[in-house]
Scaffold this active site. Structure first.
Site, short mmCIF file in Angstrom:
data_model
loop_
_atom_site.label_atom_id
_atom_site.label_comp_id
_atom_site.label_asym_id
_atom_site.label_seq_id
_atom_site.Cartn_x
_atom_site.Cartn_y
_atom_site.Cartn_z
N TYR A 1 -1.34 -9.03 18.14
CA TYR A 1 -1.13 -9.06 16.77
C TYR A 1 -0.97 -10.54 16.16
O TYR A 1 -0.49 -11.42 17.00
CB TYR A 1 0.00 -8.25 16.36
CG TYR A 1 1.14 -8.34 17.11
CD1 TYR A 1 2.18 -9.19 16.39
CD2 TYR A 1 1.65 -7.79 18.32
CE1 TYR A 1 3.50 -9.24 17.03
CE2 TYR A 1 2.71 -7.70 18.79
CZ TYR A 1 3.88 -8.65 18.39
OH TYR A 1 4.83 -8.99 18.83
N HIS B 1 7.84 -6.86 15.89
CA HIS B 1 7.40 -5.84 14.89
C HIS B 1 8.66 -5.43 14.26
O HIS B 1 9.76 -5.32 14.58
CB HIS B 1 6.78 -4.63 15.51
CG HIS B 1 5.68 -4.66 15.99
ND1 HIS B 1 4.37 -3.99 15.84
CD2 HIS B 1 5.16 -5.41 17.08
CE1 HIS B 1 3.26 -4.39 16.74
NE2 HIS B 1 4.02 -5.17 17.43
#
Length: 381
Positions: free
Chosen positions: A214, A46
């Site tokens: 994700y 991220h």
């Protein structure tokens, strides 16, 4: 008079960022990496708005955003029932409120962009550091291939098993946290064929374990999961070992059908020990300074470990630009004074594994702009 030189040990995300930013500040910088070549290593990562604003300075913000996925929310869900525990707005909200996008991306794709931001010829592969000597006037580095390099200062960006950290504080093994992480990348086509509907950025929680999942690409052709699971002892050699669907099904028994489907869709699963260290008594000594995991490693439960290394590199570059290398000691002190509190707070929250489990305001992390942070020489800055 020859220009003053900076050597960075480690060309990971923090070392690459520090190198490129120090070069842009006008310093002569060489980066030494023990791997023999670049490869698309790792898995997902991220990059919050706090880091994307640093990438803006490097000219790679738009490329990172184009390559990665930009989720509209960070979702937290009960692992068993699937009930939503939080919906943290990202997407357009992040761009408007925090000043940049929130991106999930493959670490290798990000790393390639960062390496390209370094000046040509300044990144040296296959350089495993074997000896370090700070003689007061400079630092001599010796590598396993027999080459040597002398620098005015050395930045240890060489991870949790940092040789530079050992030179400053002695040999000490990192602590095993009692947790492992399972990791797997799944082709989007595999999920589609199995009829599994996934969300762009979601963390599945129960009391003592979790799974974060994700997309790692803008085209959403690659989906990644990483877990945190209690494991009594790390009895294996090396950084990771193969795991299996069977082991994961046992670890996530009773979890939601989507989680079971992700496990069933994973062809290759690895298992990694989660390591950490106690807060360090110092971040620098003499002509050597630490950043990232060499300095403040943390569990990955906040998705901010690499971000803190990149922030460190940016702050170090900013502080040394302020003081110059002739007063590197003042630069190191300024760097630590402006990083210790934030890095320590993120380390503590990450290790506690509470981040965004419930509806909370993440602005203190995502809204932070390192370049608008007024430098303070106060150690409690």
């Amino acid at each position: 008079m020859s220009p003053q030189k900076i050597a960075i040990i480690g060309a990971g995300l923090g070392g690459a960022a520090a190198g490129a930013l120090l070069q842009r500040a006008g310093f002569s910088v060489d980066v030494f990496e023990q791997a023999d070549a670049f490869s698309r290593l790792g898995a997902g990562i991220h990059m919050g708005p706090n880091v994307m604003k640093i990438f803006r300075r490097l000219g790679i913000e738009d490329a990172v955003a184009r390559l990665g996925s930009q989720p509209d929310f960070w979702l937290s869900r009960d692992g068993a029932s699937g009930d939503y525990l939080s919906r943290i707005p990202l997407g357009d909200f992040a761009r408007r409120e925090y000043g940049a996008a929130y991106v999930t991306i493959h670490r290798g794709d990000l790393h390639e962009l960062q390496i390209a931001a370094l000046q040509p010829g300044t990144l040296h592969f296959d350089k495993r550091l074997t000896e370090i000597e700070d003689d007061g006037a400079g630092v001599d580095l010796t590598f396993a291939d027999g080459t040597r390099h002398r620098a005015d200062i050395v930045v240890g960006a060489d991870g949790i098993n940092s040789r530079i950290r050992e030179a400053l504080l002695g040999v000490e093994k990192p602590n095993y946290s009692g947790w492992v992480a399972h990791r797997a990348l799944i082709p989007g086509a595999t999920l589609e064929a199995a009829g599994i509907t996934v969300e762009p950025c979601v963390k599945w929680w129960t009391e003592d374990r979790h799974m974060m999942a994700y997309y790692t690409t803008s085209t959403r052709d690659e989906y990644y999961f990483v877990t945190g699971v209690p494991h009594p002892a790390w009895e294996f050699d090396g950084n990771s070992v193969p795991s299996s669907r069977e082991e994961m099904h046992a670890a996530f028994a009773g979890y939601h059908p989507v989680v079971q489907g992700l496990i069933d869709s994973a062809d290759e699963i690895s298992k990694w020990p989660l390591l950490n260290r106690s807060p360090l008594p110092l971040w620098s000594r003499g002509r050597m300074v630490l950043l990232g995991d060499a300095c403040h490693p943390m569990k990955p439960h906040m998705a901010q470990g690499a971000a803190m290394a990149i922030e460190d590199g940016a702050m170090l570059a900013r502080c040394l630009a302020e003081t110059g290398l002739t007063d590197f000691a003042a630069g190191f002190q300024l760097y630590e004074a402006n990083r210790r509190e934030r890095a320590s707070r993120v380390q503590a929250v990450s290790n506690a594994n509470t981040w965004l489990r419930t509806q909370e305001d993440p602005a203190w992390v995502f809204g932070y702009d390192l370049y608008e942070h007024a430098l303070s020489s106060d150690a409690a800055a």
